[in-house]
Design an enzyme around this catalytic site. Sequence first.
Site, mmCIF file in Angstrom:
data_model
loop_
_atom_site.group_PDB
_atom_site.id
_atom_site.type_symbol
_atom_site.label_atom_id
_atom_site.label_comp_id
_atom_site.label_asym_id
_atom_site.label_seq_id
_atom_site.Cartn_x
_atom_site.Cartn_y
_atom_site.Cartn_z
ATOM 1 N N CYS A 1 -8.604 19.114 -10.574
ATOM 2 C CA CYS A 1 -9.012 20.428 -11.070
ATOM 3 C C CYS A 1 -8.579 20.572 -12.537
ATOM 4 O O CYS A 1 -7.567 20.007 -12.956
ATOM 5 C CB CYS A 1 -8.383 21.532 -10.224
ATOM 6 S SG CYS A 1 -8.911 23.197 -10.715
ATOM 7 N N ASP B 1 -7.295 23.036 -13.789
ATOM 8 C CA ASP B 1 -6.135 23.920 -13.819
ATOM 9 C C ASP B 1 -4.991 23.342 -14.677
ATOM 10 O O ASP B 1 -4.615 22.182 -14.517
ATOM 11 C CB ASP B 1 -5.648 24.132 -12.368
ATOM 12 C CG ASP B 1 -4.683 25.293 -12.253
ATOM 13 O OD1 ASP B 1 -3.629 25.262 -12.930
ATOM 14 O OD2 ASP B 1 -4.962 26.218 -11.481
ATOM 15 N N ARG C 1 -1.964 23.729 -14.537
ATOM 16 C CA ARG C 1 -0.685 23.470 -13.860
ATOM 17 C C ARG C 1 -0.611 22.115 -13.187
ATOM 18 O O ARG C 1 0.414 21.773 -12.584
ATOM 19 C CB ARG C 1 -0.438 24.588 -12.831
ATOM 20 C CG ARG C 1 -0.309 25.956 -13.483
ATOM 21 C CD ARG C 1 -0.411 27.079 -12.478
ATOM 22 N NE ARG C 1 -1.757 27.196 -11.906
ATOM 23 C CZ ARG C 1 -2.126 28.129 -11.023
ATOM 24 N NH1 ARG C 1 -1.245 29.031 -10.620
ATOM 25 N NH2 ARG C 1 -3.358 28.172 -10.560
ATOM 26 N N HIS D 1 -5.838 21.618 -4.847
ATOM 27 C CA HIS D 1 -4.486 22.191 -4.927
ATOM 28 C C HIS D 1 -4.418 23.590 -4.347
ATOM 29 O O HIS D 1 -5.438 24.269 -4.180
ATOM 30 C CB HIS D 1 -4.004 22.187 -6.386
ATOM 31 C CG HIS D 1 -4.776 23.090 -7.296
ATOM 32 N ND1 HIS D 1 -4.314 24.314 -7.686
ATOM 33 C CD2 HIS D 1 -5.985 22.946 -7.896
ATOM 34 C CE1 HIS D 1 -5.191 24.887 -8.494
ATOM 35 N NE2 HIS D 1 -6.227 24.081 -8.641
ATOM 36 N N CYS E 1 -5.763 27.480 -6.019
ATOM 37 C CA CYS E 1 -6.871 27.069 -6.895
ATOM 38 C C CYS E 1 -7.800 28.258 -7.134
ATOM 39 O O CYS E 1 -8.355 28.823 -6.186
ATOM 40 C CB CYS E 1 -7.640 25.911 -6.260
ATOM 41 S SG CYS E 1 -9.015 25.342 -7.300
#
Length: 211
Positions: free
Chosen positions: A46, A48, A50, A102, A105
């Site tokens: 992803c 993302d 993080r 994750h 998400c």
Amino acid sequence: MTALADPIDRIVAGNRVFAQKTSEANPNAFLELTKGQWPEILWVGCADSRIPETTVCDCMPGDIFVHRNIANCVHPDDVSAASVVEYAVTHLRVKKVVVCGHTKCGGAIASLSDADLGTTLNTWLHPVRELRRKHKAELEKLPDNDARAVRVAELNVLQAIDVLKQHPAVKKAASERNLTLHGMIYDLGKGQLRVLEVTGGKKGNGLWSPN
Ligand SMILES: [Zn+2]
């Protein structure tokens, strides 16, 4: 990371620190990287912020070839993802393909409803929303939206693996040199990876191979 106010100043300063530390640890580190790349893993993850795969897996530049997008989707008609897969599998000859979803998400959470996110995002997340509709009964039994989003993230990883199994380069490498596919979920709250069982996988432990 230093405490500079401007985010660009911060990444430039951070990069200087990284370059210096890396060279101190191994004076030839960057020279070696100029000679080529031989990653053993293709990571589909992803976008993302993080989950920077090289950081959370304690790896170094050169270790992981990467494709990241919103909600780590692999759509059959996505030329960008397919090109990355073809290059990584056929030319770089990676040994493993990881698809990692994750917890928490945003894409999976957004897919729990049909809220209008804008034309492009609605189109991108449509297959994930279809997954939610397909698994409605199972998802409704879960206690809350957190749990539902995790399950949607898992289903989406398994769907991506199904699409990857059909990719010609993956099929060829799986039969000729035992390339394997691995589904994982990264738990943001723990910083830990969990290996998913891939339905239909021969060994039932997250591996898939046609052999
Ligand atoms: Zn995400």
